[in-house]
Write a protein that holds these residues in place. Sequence first.
Motif, PDB file in Angstrom:
ATOM      1  N   LYS A  63       0.819  -1.209   0.000  1.00  0.00           N
ATOM      2  CA  LYS A  63       0.000   0.000   0.000  1.00  0.00           C
ATOM      3  C   LYS A  63       0.857   1.264   0.000  1.00  0.00           C
ATOM      4  N   PHE A  66       1.163   1.536  -3.748  1.00  0.00           N
ATOM      5  CA  PHE A  66      -0.084   1.532  -4.503  1.00  0.00           C
ATOM      6  C   PHE A  66      -0.839   2.861  -4.420  1.00  0.00           C
ATOM      7  N   TYR A  67      -1.026   3.353  -3.203  1.00  0.00           N
ATOM      8  CA  TYR A  67      -1.866   4.544  -3.050  1.00  0.00           C
ATOM      9  C   TYR A  67      -1.254   5.794  -3.684  1.00  0.00           C
ATOM     10  N   LEU A  70      -1.591   5.375  -7.423  1.00  0.00           N
ATOM     11  CA  LEU A  70      -2.975   5.495  -7.880  1.00  0.00           C
ATOM     12  C   LEU A  70      -3.445   6.949  -7.843  1.00  0.00           C
ATOM     13  N   ILE A  71      -2.971   7.710  -6.874  1.00  0.00           N
ATOM     14  CA  ILE A  71      -3.322   9.132  -6.815  1.00  0.00           C
ATOM     15  C   ILE A  71      -2.810   9.856  -8.063  1.00  0.00           C
ATOM     16  N   THR A  74      -4.841   8.752 -11.003  1.00  0.00           N
ATOM     17  CA  THR A  74      -6.189   9.316 -10.930  1.00  0.00           C
ATOM     18  C   THR A  74      -6.221  10.764 -11.407  1.00  0.00           C
ATOM     19  N   TRP A  90     -10.186   2.861  -8.071  1.00  0.00           N
ATOM     20  CA  TRP A  90     -10.212   2.981  -6.613  1.00  0.00           C
ATOM     21  C   TRP A  90     -11.039   1.870  -5.966  1.00  0.00           C
ATOM     22  N   LEU A  93      -8.861  -1.332  -5.993  1.00  0.00           N
ATOM     23  CA  LEU A  93      -7.779  -1.413  -5.004  1.00  0.00           C
ATOM     24  C   LEU A  93      -8.305  -1.465  -3.569  1.00  0.00           C
ATOM     25  N   VAL A  94      -9.188  -0.545  -3.221  1.00  0.00           N
ATOM     26  CA  VAL A  94      -9.711  -0.509  -1.851  1.00  0.00           C
ATOM     27  C   VAL A  94     -10.496  -1.782  -1.562  1.00  0.00           C
ATOM     28  N   ARG A  97      -8.236  -4.892  -1.001  1.00  0.00           N
ATOM     29  CA  ARG A  97      -7.551  -4.850   0.290  1.00  0.00           C
ATOM     30  C   ARG A  97      -8.492  -5.225   1.427  1.00  0.00           C
ATOM     31  N   ASN A 132      -3.294  -8.271  -3.878  1.00  0.00           N
ATOM     32  CA  ASN A 132      -3.404  -6.850  -4.211  1.00  0.00           C
ATOM     33  C   ASN A 132      -2.641  -6.502  -5.487  1.00  0.00           C
TER      34      ASN A 132
END
Length: 215
Positions: A63, A66-67, A70-71, A74, A90, A93-94, A97, A132
């Motif tokens: 994570k 990943f986050y 992804l931001i 996005t 989103w 991924l969310v 998890r 993930n």
Amino acid sequence: MNSYIKSNAMFMASGILFTIFLFVALLISLEATESWDRMIGESLYRIGEMDGFFIFLSYIGSKLFFYPALIVLTLFILFKRNWYLALFLWGNLVGVRLLNTLLKTIFSRDRPSLDHVVEAGYYSYPSGHSMNSMAFYGAIAYLCYWMIKKSWLRNTLMIFCFVLIGLIGFSRVYLGVHYPLDVFGGFAMGASWLLLMSGIYSKVVHNKKINSFHN
């Protein structure tokens, strides 16, 4: 193949992969299979003495990577005003998890007793990094397939994504925090989730196009 048929094919494949995931869980519950799983995992533990390489792979399957990634992705997608695609990524991924945490709680398999090269908490099955990564990088491969027109570039990026997924899964066995079947089960469940989300996304986009046509 129209979007309706494509979505149903994805849902069917998702169900098959979920069945495979449950079969792997059954294998883990069998003493003979579980013993072989432990033995293979121990034989692959820190093989080749490449700790730094596999620690890095483990990081880009977490994570922590990943986050932020992804931001950034996005922001690019929203600049193109593709709201549904941003929601798909989103939710993918969310959702995966949260699902992984639920499944770990259900199966409650202890992690290997080896000295862990990296910090790892909670239960072992299915491997979160494997599950993930399959969902996240698999989604990237999915986007490459539909959005990149140059076949050589599309194929290269897709192959890279799946090789990366495989290496991330192997890194968890190498680092002593998972057994091979944890990884295999994680791959199956991650792919099942990705296909489910992709099928839903495909249906939503298809219906949106139909409504736009009628309006």
